[in-house]
Design an enzyme around this catalytic site. Structure first.
Site: not given
Ligand code: UGA
Length: 443
Positions: A11, A157, A159, A264
């Site tokens: 971050v 954000l 990743e 996260c």
């Molecule tokens: C998440 C949030 O989306 C951000 O807004 C937040 O700032 C961040 O956490 C944080 O707290 O710092 P991130 O962990 O980088 O971001 O990733 P995401 O894109 O949200 O995905 C998280 C997980 O959910 C991944 O393992 C992804 O594969 C999974 N996912 C996502 C699913 O299984 N299904 C979906 O429809 C979407």
């Protein structure tokens, strides 16, 4: 305006680099001297698209500086973003020792040369942290009335898309207790056109947790529906698509499969459940969200068993080690549990990931024992009796010639843990294809 940032982790580095790109002079305090020195030379320490270019550009025009002492940053900045880590403790609560230590350093410096400082918490912290920081500031000030204020400015954000998310946020949330703090923090974001929500610090802290918990719950919800589809021969992808057209539901975060990982969602859910318990509130919905998510690796391995019957001595490829594509982060990745389960079944595992192998081996030393690692997917598939796709890297989806892959494998058996491949195409070229939320019979 000169801006300070404490912590050059994920971050902190993105925040500092993007604020420098916005034209601010940014000074970063990183206690790891080797890391601070590397960053000063333009060597990026995390994998994040666009970041290296921005880092190097802003270093060369002297808008970005990395220091190894807190004084070097505190003395010359009025506003300091706290971006240090808040890892999970075994009971699910957040470990606040890095925040505490940052405040200790900051108060020590301000006490020697008092001038106004606005401490802005950007790390994801439990609700009530801003109030705790105010108290700790008082304790360390030992009776001196130091001009230090505390604000909350949570980050949203993702990743792999962090630079874009910082530069084009869907919303900016600032939580402040005074007009001075609000006006100063608003100045940082004056050139952004996104909606700015100005509130008190504790509401800002809740917004961050509530947003992550809601998104994670949406994922577990669709995974619950996916299990129903498996049981009664429905098709979860079609259910999700149809649900998504309803604007009140929305189409995002309805992708079923291996479930969520990363640093996260799992950590924030545990922390929110813990906060609830502290206030005698039962967040059962979040406990279910966690529980459903924990069951996804077993569901995928069971799907493979439906196709192969006996996994003992079968050569299985696990495609993807990072918790999602475009990152080298393997924290709480579903692949770790999947590999563990396959090993328990006696399968011979080869794991492949374009960039996550080293991080995986370092974080999951035990799980890594006795398995083979590859960075190239074609090599990983040679002679395999089956494969499970866990991370939808372009290398496994868009770029891979699955007809060629089929010829490399011993049995053309594939479990698509993200329902991201073209099922009809795979079936046409001879694969036995399975995914969660769609029974094999109907596949
Ligand atoms: C998440 C949030 O989306 C951000 O807004 C937040 O700032 C961040 O956490 C944080 O707290 O710092 P991130 O962990 O980088 O971001 O990733 P995401 O894109 O949200 O995905 C998280 C997980 O959910 C991944 O393992 C992804 O594969 C999974 N996912 C996502 C699913 O299984 N299904 C979906 O429809 C979407």
């Amino acid at each position: 305006m000169k801006i300070g940032v404490f912590g050059a982790g994920y971050v902190g580095l993105v925040t500092a680099t993007c604020l420098a790109e916005q034209g601010f002079e940014v000074w970063v305090y990183e206690q790891d001297a080797t890391k601070a020195e590397k960053l000063s030379r333009g060597i990026n320490t995390i994998y994040e698209p666009q970041l290296t270019e921005l880092l190097q550009r802003n270093l060369s025009c002297l808008r970005l500086h990395f220091e190894n002492t807190p004084e070097a940053v505190t003395n010359q900045t009025d506003i300091i973003f706290l971006c240090v880590g808040t890892p999970s403790r075994p009971d699910g609560s957040a470990d606040m020792s890095q925040i505490e230590s940052a405040i200790h350093d900051l108060v020590g410096t301000v006490a020697l040369s008092p001038s106004y400082k606005l401490v802005v918490v950007k790390s994801t912290v439990p609700v009530g942290t801003s109030k705790w920081i105010e108290r700790i500031v008082k304790l360390y000030s030992k009776g001196l009335d130091l001009p230090i204020e505390v604000a909350s400015n949570p980050e949203f954000l993702r990743e792999g898309a962090a630079v874009k998310d910082f530069m084009e946020p869907e919303r900016i949330v600032i939580g402040t207790s005074t007009a001075t703090a609000r006006d100063l923090l608003s100045l940082v974001y004056r050139d952004f056109s996104s909606p700015l929500i100005s509130t008190d610090p504790q509401t800002a802290e809740i917004i961050k947790y509530a947003s992550n918990a809601f998104l994670a719950t949406k994922i577990s919800f669709i995974n619950m529906v996916s299990d129903l589809c498996d049981a009664v021969d429905g098709d979860v992808s079609t259910v999700a698509e149809a649900m998504g057209y309803d604007a009140r539901i929305g189409k995002y975060f309805l992708q079923s499969g291996a479930g969520f990982g990363g640093s996260c969602f799992p950590k924030d859910l545990r922390a929110l459940v813990h906060v609830g318990e502290q206030h005698n509130l039962d967040f059962g919905i979040l406990r279910s969200t966690i529980e459903i998510n924990q069951g996804r690796p077993l569901a995928l391995v069971s799907k493979l068993k439906e196709l192969l019957w006996v996994l003992k001595d079968k050569e299985i490829a696990v495609l993807g080690l990072t918790f999602k594509p475009e990152t080298d982060d393997v924290r709480e990745t579903p692949s770790a549990k999947i590999i563990e389960l396959l090993k328990e079944e006696g399968a011979v595992v080869t794991a492949v990931d374009p960039i996550g192998v080293r991080n995986f081996q370092a974080l999951y030393y035990g799980v890594s024992q006795g398995i083979r690692f590859e960075e190239n997917v074609e090599r990983a598939l040679v002679g395999k009796h089956g494969a499970i796709l866990v991370t939808p890297w372009a290398e496994f989806t868009r770029d891979l010639d699955w007809s060629k892959a089929k010829n490399l494998m011993e049995f053309p058996i594939l479990v698509d843990g993200r329902s991201c491949l073209d099922r009809d195409h795979l079936k046409n070229i001879g694969f036995e294809y399975a995914t969660l939320g769609r029974r094999i019979r109907g596949a």
